[in-house]
Design an enzyme around this catalytic site. Structure first.
Site, PDB file in Angstrom:
ATOM      1  N   CYS A  45      -0.837   6.739  -1.541  1.00 42.13           N
ATOM      2  CA  CYS A  45       0.578   7.123  -1.702  1.00 42.13           C
ATOM      3  C   CYS A  45       0.886   7.465  -3.149  1.00 42.13           C
ATOM      4  O   CYS A  45       1.648   8.403  -3.432  1.00 42.13           O
ATOM      5  CB  CYS A  45       1.489   5.979  -1.266  1.00 42.13           C
ATOM      6  SG  CYS A  45       1.274   5.487   0.439  1.00 42.13           S
TER       7      CYS A  45
HETATM    8  C1  BEZ Z   1      -2.723   3.930   0.496  1.00 45.12           C
HETATM    9  O1  BEZ Z   1      -1.723   4.564   0.173  1.00 45.12           O
HETATM   10  O2  BEZ Z   1      -3.738   3.921  -0.180  1.00 45.12           O
HETATM   11  C2  BEZ Z   1      -2.717   3.124   1.761  1.00 45.12           C
HETATM   12  C3  BEZ Z   1      -1.536   2.629   2.266  1.00 45.12           C
HETATM   13  C4  BEZ Z   1      -1.545   1.857   3.420  1.00 45.12           C
HETATM   14  C5  BEZ Z   1      -2.752   1.610   4.063  1.00 45.12           C
HETATM   15  C6  BEZ Z   1      -3.930   2.144   3.560  1.00 45.12           C
HETATM   16  C7  BEZ Z   1      -3.925   2.908   2.409  1.00 45.12           C
END
Ligand code: BEZ
Length: 211
Positions: A45
Site C-alpha cells: 500500500c
Molecule cells: C501490503 O500492503 O503490503 C499488504 C497489506 C495487507 C496484506 C498483505 C500485504
C-alpha cells in the site's frame, strides 16, 4: 451488494484526511477514482500511494479526482503519509477516507470475507461525470496495482464516451481504434469520411478520432 458497471456509485459522507466529504458533491460532476487499501503502514500500500501521488498531473490532465480509502482512522492516515513521503519521495496529494466502521467498504463491497474478513481488498472504481460506475477492478492484498494501466483505461473510457468507437486489445492513446459494432456502414461513412480498413464487416479499423 456488488456494484456493477452502469450502477450509480453509492453516495456517502466520510471523514478524510482533507475533512468531511459528501462523495457526490466532492466529485462535482467530474470523473473520479475511488480505490481501497487493506491497511495503513503496510508495504505494498505504501508503494501504491506513492505511485498514485506521482501521477497527480496525469489524473489532473484527464479531469479525474482521486480518493483513497482504508479502514484505519484519520490520525493513522496522517502519520502514515509522513512515511509515504519519506520512502516514496512524493507527498500524498489526494484525500484518504478513514473508514474505521467499514461504512464505505460495505457500501462498495470492498471486504471479501473469504480473502480477509476485516481488511479491504484492493478495489478500484472509476466513476463518470454522471456518477455511474464505468470500471471496477479487484486485486488481492499481495499484488500492487499498475496505475499506468488505470490511466490507459481512463483514456479508453473517456474516448469511447465521446466517440462511437471501441479500443482493441493493448490499445494505448493515439493507436487505431475500432468502429463500434452498433454503427452501421452508412452512419460510419458520415462519422469517418476518410474511410476505414475493413478486416471483416464486424472489424472496422480507423485512426483514433481527435478531440
Ligand atoms: C501490503 O500492503 O503490503 C499488504 C497489506 C495487507 C496484506 C498483505 C500485504
Amino acid at each position: 451488494m456488488a456494484i456493477r458497471l452502469g450502477d450509480t456509485a453509492p453516495n456517502f459522507t466520510a471523514e478524510t484526511t482533507r475533512g468531511t466529504i459528501d462523495f457526490h458533491q466532492w466529485k462535482k460532476g467530474s470523473w473520479a477514482v475511488l480505490f481501497s487499501h487493506p491497511r495503513d503502514f503496510t508495504p505494498v500500500c505504501t508503494t501504491e500511494l506513492g505511485a498514485v501521488a506521482k501521477l497527480a498531473d496525469e489524473f489532473e490532465a484527464r479531469g479525474v479526482r482521486v480518493i483513497g480509502l482504508s479502514v484505519d482512522p484519520v490520525d493513522s492516515h496522517r502519520e502514515w503519509e509522513r512515511d509515504i513521503e519519506d520512502t516514496q519521495g512524493e507527498a500524498v496529494n489526494f484525500p484518504m477516507i478513514a473508514d474505521a466502521d467499514h461504512k464505505v467498504a460495505d457500501l462498495y463491497d470492498m471486504i471479501h470475507p473469504n480473502a480477509d474478513d476485516t481488511q479491504t481488498v484492493r478495489s478500484v472504481f472509476v466513476i463518470g461525470p454522471d456518477d455511474k460506475v464505468k470500471l471496477t477492478l479487484t486485486y488481492p492484498a499481495s499484488t500492487g496495482r499498475n496505475f499506468d494501466e488505470l490511466l490507459r483505461v481512463i483514456d479508453s473510457l473517456q474516448l469511447t464516451a465521446k466517440h462511437s468507437v471501441a479500443t482493441p486489445a493493448n490499445w494505448n492513446d493515439g493507436d487505431d481504434v475500432i468502429i463500434g459494432a452498433a454503427v452501421s456502414d452508412e452512419d460510419a461513412r458520415a462519422k469517418f469520411p476518410e474511410g476505414w480498413t475493413e478486416l471483416r464487416p464486424y472489424l472496422r479499423i480507423v485512426p483514433q478520432p481527435k478531440g
